[in-house]
Design a protein around this motif. Sequence first.
Motif, PDB file in Angstrom:
ATOM      1  N   LYS A  95       0.852  -1.186   0.000  1.00 28.24           N
ATOM      2  CA  LYS A  95       0.000   0.000   0.000  1.00 28.24           C
ATOM      3  C   LYS A  95       0.891   1.240   0.000  1.00 28.24           C
ATOM      4  O   LYS A  95       1.800   1.353   0.826  1.00 28.24           O
ATOM      5  N   VAL A  96       0.625   2.166  -0.917  1.00 28.46           N
ATOM      6  CA  VAL A  96       1.451   3.360  -1.010  1.00 28.46           C
ATOM      7  C   VAL A  96       0.776   4.533  -0.306  1.00 28.46           C
ATOM      8  O   VAL A  96       1.416   5.337   0.347  1.00 28.46           O
ATOM      9  N   HIS A  97      -0.528   4.617  -0.456  1.00 32.23           N
ATOM     10  CA  HIS A  97      -1.255   5.722   0.180  1.00 32.23           C
ATOM     11  C   HIS A  97      -2.088   5.167   1.310  1.00 32.23           C
ATOM     12  O   HIS A  97      -3.103   4.533   1.075  1.00 32.23           O
ATOM     13  N   ASP A  98      -1.643   5.393   2.512  1.00 30.19           N
ATOM     14  CA  ASP A  98      -2.405   4.864   3.638  1.00 30.19           C
ATOM     15  C   ASP A  98      -2.855   6.019   4.518  1.00 30.19           C
ATOM     16  O   ASP A  98      -2.136   6.991   4.704  1.00 30.19           O
ATOM     17  N   LEU A  99      -4.047   5.899   5.012  1.00 24.53           N
ATOM     18  CA  LEU A  99      -4.557   6.897   5.946  1.00 24.53           C
ATOM     19  C   LEU A  99      -4.739   6.229   7.301  1.00 24.53           C
ATOM     20  O   LEU A  99      -4.895   5.011   7.367  1.00 24.53           O
ATOM     21  N   PRO A 100      -4.727   7.013   8.359  1.00 18.33           N
ATOM     22  CA  PRO A 100      -4.982   6.411   9.670  1.00 18.33           C
ATOM     23  C   PRO A 100      -6.356   5.738   9.668  1.00 18.33           C
ATOM     24  O   PRO A 100      -7.243   6.128   8.917  1.00 18.33           O
ATOM     25  N   ASP A 101      -6.504   4.756  10.548  1.00 18.43           N
ATOM     26  CA  ASP A 101      -7.745   3.983  10.548  1.00 18.43           C
ATOM     27  C   ASP A 101      -8.968   4.816  10.915  1.00 18.43           C
ATOM     28  O   ASP A 101     -10.090   4.409  10.654  1.00 18.43           O
ATOM     29  N   PHE A 102      -8.757   5.967  11.550  1.00 17.58           N
ATOM     30  CA  PHE A 102      -9.922   6.749  11.968  1.00 17.58           C
ATOM     31  C   PHE A 102     -10.381   7.727  10.898  1.00 17.58           C
ATOM     32  O   PHE A 102     -11.222   8.577  11.134  1.00 17.58           O
ATOM     33  N   VAL A 103      -9.762   7.641   9.734  1.00 19.04           N
ATOM     34  CA  VAL A 103     -10.141   8.551   8.654  1.00 19.04           C
ATOM     35  C   VAL A 103     -10.833   7.776   7.546  1.00 19.04           C
ATOM     36  O   VAL A 103     -10.411   6.696   7.174  1.00 19.04           O
ATOM     37  N   ARG A 104     -11.903   8.369   7.056  1.00 20.58           N
ATOM     38  CA  ARG A 104     -12.623   7.732   5.952  1.00 20.58           C
ATOM     39  C   ARG A 104     -12.498   8.642   4.740  1.00 20.58           C
ATOM     40  O   ARG A 104     -13.030   9.752   4.733  1.00 20.58           O
ATOM     41  N   PHE A 105     -11.742   8.212   3.781  1.00 24.78           N
ATOM     42  CA  PHE A 105     -11.643   8.979   2.543  1.00 24.78           C
ATOM     43  C   PHE A 105     -12.453   8.254   1.489  1.00 24.78           C
ATOM     44  O   PHE A 105     -12.321   7.046   1.324  1.00 24.78           O
ATOM     45  N   ASN A 106     -13.268   8.998   0.758  1.00 24.75           N
ATOM     46  CA  ASN A 106     -14.155   8.364  -0.197  1.00 24.75           C
ATOM     47  C   ASN A 106     -13.768   8.758  -1.626  1.00 24.75           C
ATOM     48  O   ASN A 106     -13.945   9.903  -2.039  1.00 24.75           O
ATOM     49  N   HIS A 107     -13.226   7.799  -2.369  1.00 23.86           N
ATOM     50  CA  HIS A 107     -12.850   8.082  -3.755  1.00 23.86           C
ATOM     51  C   HIS A 107     -14.060   8.454  -4.596  1.00 23.86           C
ATOM     52  O   HIS A 107     -14.038   9.382  -5.384  1.00 23.86           O
ATOM     53  N   GLU A 108     -15.127   7.682  -4.423  1.00 17.21           N
ATOM     54  CA  GLU A 108     -16.298   7.842  -5.269  1.00 17.21           C
ATOM     55  C   GLU A 108     -16.797   9.284  -5.289  1.00 17.21           C
ATOM     56  O   GLU A 108     -17.031   9.871  -6.343  1.00 17.21           O
ATOM     57  N   ARG A 109     -16.895   9.894  -4.118  1.00 20.56           N
ATOM     58  CA  ARG A 109     -17.409  11.265  -4.043  1.00 20.56           C
ATOM     59  C   ARG A 109     -16.532  12.227  -4.798  1.00 20.56           C
ATOM     60  O   ARG A 109     -17.009  13.141  -5.467  1.00 20.56           O
ATOM     61  N   HIS A 110     -15.224  12.048  -4.671  1.00 24.79           N
ATOM     62  CA  HIS A 110     -14.314  12.983  -5.331  1.00 24.79           C
ATOM     63  C   HIS A 110     -14.360  12.805  -6.838  1.00 24.79           C
ATOM     64  O   HIS A 110     -14.375  13.786  -7.591  1.00 24.79           O
ATOM     65  N   ILE A 111     -14.399  11.564  -7.274  1.00 26.14           N
ATOM     66  CA  ILE A 111     -14.425  11.322  -8.723  1.00 26.14           C
ATOM     67  C   ILE A 111     -15.755  11.797  -9.309  1.00 26.14           C
ATOM     68  O   ILE A 111     -15.800  12.440 -10.349  1.00 26.14           O
ATOM     69  N   GLN A 112     -16.843  11.503  -8.609  1.00 22.11           N
ATOM     70  CA  GLN A 112     -18.150  11.922  -9.120  1.00 22.11           C
ATOM     71  C   GLN A 112     -18.198  13.447  -9.224  1.00 22.11           C
ATOM     72  O   GLN A 112     -18.703  13.997 -10.195  1.00 22.11           O
ATOM     73  N   ARG A 113     -17.646  14.101  -8.245  1.00 19.92           N
ATOM     74  CA  ARG A 113     -17.685  15.564  -8.240  1.00 19.92           C
ATOM     75  C   ARG A 113     -16.819  16.141  -9.355  1.00 19.92           C
ATOM     76  O   ARG A 113     -17.270  16.923 -10.181  1.00 19.92           O
ATOM     77  N   ASP A 119     -17.148  19.267   8.125  1.00 20.80           N
ATOM     78  CA  ASP A 119     -17.775  18.635   9.286  1.00 20.80           C
ATOM     79  C   ASP A 119     -16.906  17.459   9.733  1.00 20.80           C
ATOM     80  O   ASP A 119     -16.520  16.626   8.918  1.00 20.80           O
ATOM     81  N   CYS A 120     -16.579  17.384  11.009  1.00 16.92           N
ATOM     82  CA  CYS A 120     -15.671  16.338  11.507  1.00 16.92           C
ATOM     83  C   CYS A 120     -16.091  14.954  11.030  1.00 16.92           C
ATOM     84  O   CYS A 120     -15.286  14.146  10.575  1.00 16.92           O
ATOM     85  N   TRP A 121     -17.411  14.701  11.179  1.00 19.80           N
ATOM     86  CA  TRP A 121     -17.886  13.335  10.964  1.00 19.80           C
ATOM     87  C   TRP A 121     -17.910  12.928   9.504  1.00 19.80           C
ATOM     88  O   TRP A 121     -18.149  11.772   9.186  1.00 19.80           O
ATOM     89  N   GLN A 122     -17.716  13.886   8.610  1.00 15.00           N
ATOM     90  CA  GLN A 122     -17.641  13.494   7.207  1.00 15.00           C
ATOM     91  C   GLN A 122     -16.423  12.610   6.955  1.00 15.00           C
ATOM     92  O   GLN A 122     -16.445  11.731   6.114  1.00 15.00           O
ATOM     93  N   CYS A 123     -15.346  12.904   7.660  1.00 20.71           N
ATOM     94  CA  CYS A 123     -14.104  12.174   7.389  1.00 20.71           C
ATOM     95  C   CYS A 123     -13.649  11.313   8.569  1.00 20.71           C
ATOM     96  O   CYS A 123     -12.890  10.379   8.393  1.00 20.71           O
ATOM     97  N   HIS A 124     -14.088  11.666   9.756  1.00 25.53           N
ATOM     98  CA  HIS A 124     -13.601  10.921  10.926  1.00 25.53           C
ATOM     99  C   HIS A 124     -14.626   9.917  11.403  1.00 25.53           C
ATOM    100  O   HIS A 124     -15.790  10.237  11.547  1.00 25.53           O
ATOM    101  N   LYS A 125     -14.132   8.739  11.640  1.00 24.41           N
ATOM    102  CA  LYS A 125     -15.039   7.687  12.089  1.00 24.41           C
ATOM    103  C   LYS A 125     -15.210   7.781  13.599  1.00 24.41           C
ATOM    104  O   LYS A 125     -14.288   8.120  14.283  1.00 24.41           O
TER     105      LYS A 125
END
Lengths: 736, 201
Positions: free
Chosen positions: B117-135, B195-201
Motif C-alpha cells: 500500500k502506497v497511500h495509507d490513511l490512519p484507521d480513523f479517517v474515511r476517505f471516499n474516492h467515489e465522491r471525489h471522482i463523481q464531483r 464537518d468532523c464526521w464526514q471524514c472521521h469515524k
Amino acid sequence: MIENSFNRRDFLKVLGWGSATVALSGCGNTSVEDGKEFVTSYVQTADYIIPSIGTYFNSTCAQCDAGCGIMGRVREGRVLKLEGNPKSSINNGKMCGLGQAGVQAHYNPDRIREPLLRNGDKGEAITWEKALGLINEKVGGVRAENVAFLTGGVSGHVKALLKNYLDALGSGHHYVYEAVAPSVMRAANKKAYGVEMPRLRMDKAKVILSFGADFLGAWISPVHFSQQYARFRKADNGKRGVLVQVESKMTLTGANADRWLVIRPGTEGIFALGLINALAAAGLSVPGDVAAVVKEYTTDRVSKDTGVPTEHIAKLAALLKERSPSLIIAGSAAEGYAHGSQNATAIALLNQVLGNVGKTVEGSSGIPFPQMAPTTGNRQALQILNDNMAQDKVKVLFSYGSNPVFTAPASMKLKENLKKVPFKVAFAHYMDETAVEADLVLPLNSALEDWGTVMPEYIADGAQLNIRQPLMEKLHPGTLGMGDILLALLKQRRPEEYKGYEDFYSYLRNAMVSNKGALGGANADDNTFWEAALSHGMVKLVGSPINISSHVSANGLVVPAPFVEDSTYPLHLIPAVSASLRDGRNANEPWLQESPDPLTTIVWDSWVEMHPKTAAKLGIVEGDIVEVASKSGAIKAQVYVFTGIHPDVISVPLGYGHEAMGRYAKGVGVNAFKILDPVFDKETGELAMHETRVKVSKAGQRVIIVKDEGPAGGNQMGRKIAVRMSSDKVNLSKEV
Amino acid sequence: MYCFLRLSVLLVGLIVSASSYAANAVQPLTTADDLGPKVEQPIEFPHDRHAGDAAKGGMEINCMYCHTYARRSIVAGIPPLQKCIGCHQSIESVRETPRIKKLFEYWEAKKAVPWKKVHDLPDFVRFNHERHIQRFVFAQNKPVQEACGYCHGDVKTMTVARRQKPLSMGWCVSCHQKDHPVDATSTKTTHGPNDCWQCHK
Ligand code: SF4
C-alpha cells in the motif's frame, strides 16, 4: 513527508493512557503505514464484486438445528456479518443472537487446523492422506458390526453419504444423539397425532397455554416462533392473544407471558387433567371416557397437588372455554420427568378436548427425499452405544456433531467406556471434551466455508432443502468439510461409484442437478437451476401433506401423584437450556458468554437460581458460593436469588463448565449435565432431565456476581422506571 | 493514591504527546508536494508506460480503466490480476520480459500479487474516492488525470507510484476550503465539507 516521532505502535500506547492525548497526537499523524501494509487484489473476480462494498450470499445457519436461512455480508473476501435470509420461510429475514455469533465460530482462534493423531498425551499433526489411510486400515481390520458412527441430528446430502458409507462397510450402527431435544414430546405427538412434529399455528390461536416450552428462547425453532408469536400478539382481527405459561422455573417465554403460573415440578399432567375437568364443569362437551378419567381431578385437589391457586385454575379454564381455538404446548417442563410421556399425553388430550387439533395443531408435510430427511436423536441412542462400548463391542468409533463426553451425565461413565474403544475418530472444530479423548481428530471446515444441504425438522409449510455454501475461502488450508471426508472414505470402499466426483461440491451439484425436476427446476437448464438454488440459499420442496389425526385415548392414562419429599435431597434441580449456550456446543464463542442471560443478566459464569424463601431458609444471599449435590455428583456455583422459580426448585444453566474446547469456554462455570441422576422417561427411555433431586449447602465464599442488572426494584436516579404490582392484584380477565 | 497515580500517568502522556505535537506544530495548509518513502513492489509496475503521454511512449490509458472501483466505491482498488492478463495475453512483444513473466507466474499459480500500500490513511479517517471522482470528473468534467492528480500527483510520469502529497488533515482541509465552482443550477456547495464526521469515524 513530515517526520513524525510517533509510529503507530507508540500511538496505540498513548491511546491507552487517556483520551486527552489522542486528540493531540492524532492530528497530522499521516501516512502511518506507507509501504508497509499489503493491498492484495483479487486474482479473478466477478464484476459485481467491488472492494469496500459488501456483497451478500445466502447460506444456512449452523448454530442450532432450526436451520434458519442466512445472508452473509462479504467484503474483500471476508465474511463480516450475518443477516437472516428473507426468502426462508423458517425465519423470514430474521436471526437470533446465537446465529449472529456464527462468525465467531468461523474466525475462532481455537479451531483445529490439521489432522491430529494421538501420540501418548499429545496430538501429532499428520497429513489427510495418512489420516484417511489410517481409517481405511482400522475399519478394514475389524468386523463391520464393531464400527459405530455417533452423530448429532443430521440431514441432507451429508446424511445420505453417511448412510452410504455405513452400507459400504456393511454396518448399520448409526447412533443419533442430541443432548437437549424434545424427544419425549416427539414420541407423544406421534402417538397422539400421528406426526412427530405437528405444525403449531400460534398465529391462529387466541390463547396459548405452554407448559415450559421456551419457544421464544431455545425451543425447536425460536426465530420462527417469535414471528408467529408477534402475529398472535397483534392478530389481524385486532384481538391480542393471551399467553399463559405454566412452569417451575421462569423461561424467557415465561417472562413474556400474560400470566406466569409457577407449578410444583412434575405436576403438569395433573394440571392438564384438572383443566379438562374444570372445562367439563364449565359446560364444554367432553367425551364420556375422558370425563370418567378426569373426574377425580377436582380443582381443589389439583390446586393442592400443583400449588396453583384454585382461582387461577378456574380463570384459566374460563379463558380457554371462551376463546377458541387455543393452543396447548408441552415443553421441557412437562416432559422432563419419569412420567414425562404421561404428562405430554395429558396435554395432548387437553388439545383434543378443546378441539384445537386441525386448527392450531396442524399436520406437517411429507418429504420427497426420505434419505435426506432430518434424523432426530435422543439420549437413548447414546445409552445403547455406551452399553456396547462397555461390552467391548465397539472397535472403531466415529463421532461427529455431538460432544457426549461433555453432555453425558457422569453416571453413564461414558468417558471410561470410551477408553475401551481401541480407535476413536472425532470430526471436530475444536479440541472439545470428546476430541480430547479421540485417537484421531479430523478438523472440519466452519459452517461459513463449507458445502452442504440441510433439511430442517420444523418448517411452517411444505418442506425445504437449505443450501449451505462457502461465504469465503477456507481460513485454514488443513481443514475439510464433512461431505468431502465422507466422499473420500467412500472412494476407499466403492471407488467405481464415486470416482467421478472430484470433491463434495461436484457430488452435491450433480446430485441436485440430476434431480432438478423434483427440486422445482424441471424447466430450467442445469446451470440456471443450480445458480438459482445457490442464490436463494434453498430449494422449496413439494411434499404430500401428512394429515393429522387425533386419537388420544384417555383409557389407561395415569399421571402419578406428586413427588414425595426427600429429606436428604429436598430440592429439584432444573437444568436450564439458555438461548445462547443451549447444550454447550457454542460455548467457545465469546459473544455468547458475554451476552447477559435475559432473565438474570449474568455473564461469563454459571449460577444457581434460587427462590428468596429458600435462600432465606438456608441462610443464603446473592453471591454465596454453594455446593449443589445430587446422588450422582456435586458442583459449586454462585447463587442468584430470583422470584421466578418455585421454592422447591433450583436451576443451573447448561452449556457451561467445559474442561476443554477453547480459551473462552474452558473453565467458565460448571457443567450441570454431570450431576443429573440416571432417571428415565418410562415410555421412551429418554433421560428425565428434571428428575434430579439435590441438596444445597454453603461452601463458604461469597462473590460479587458479574451481571448487567441495575439496582433491584427498577429504580433509576430516584425515579421508578418499572412499576411493580403483586400478581394477585391483577385480574387477568380484565387485563386481557 | 489511586487518583494521584492516574493523574501522573495522564500527565506523562500529555507531555509525550505534546512534544510530538510540537514537532508537527505547523500543519501544512498547502498543496505542496511531500514525497513519501520509496516503496518496493513485487513487480515494478510502470505507470508511465501505461498512462503516460503517447509522445513519451505512454499508452494514455485512462486511470479508471484499471482503478475501476474509484468511481463506485470508497476505495480505488487494485485491479484483479485477471485484468492485467486480459490485455497481456495478447501482447506478444513483451511476453518474455522479466516483469511480465513474473506476472504470468502469479496468474498460473492463481496467486494474488502482494502489492504494498502506497497511500495509507490512519484507521480513523474515511476517505471516499467515489465522491471525489463523481464531483470532479463526472459533475465538473475535469480530466481524469487532473482529478486523480490532486492527491496522487502526476502518476503518469512515475513508474512505481510514490506518495506525493502529505495527506494530512491540514492538507485535506486546505483543499476543502477552496472554491471549486459548480454550475449555477447545482445545489452543491462550492467547497468541500468541513464537518468532523464526514471524514472521521
Ligand atoms: S434459531 Fe438457530 S438456526 Fe436460527 S438463527 Fe438462531 S441459531 Fe441460527
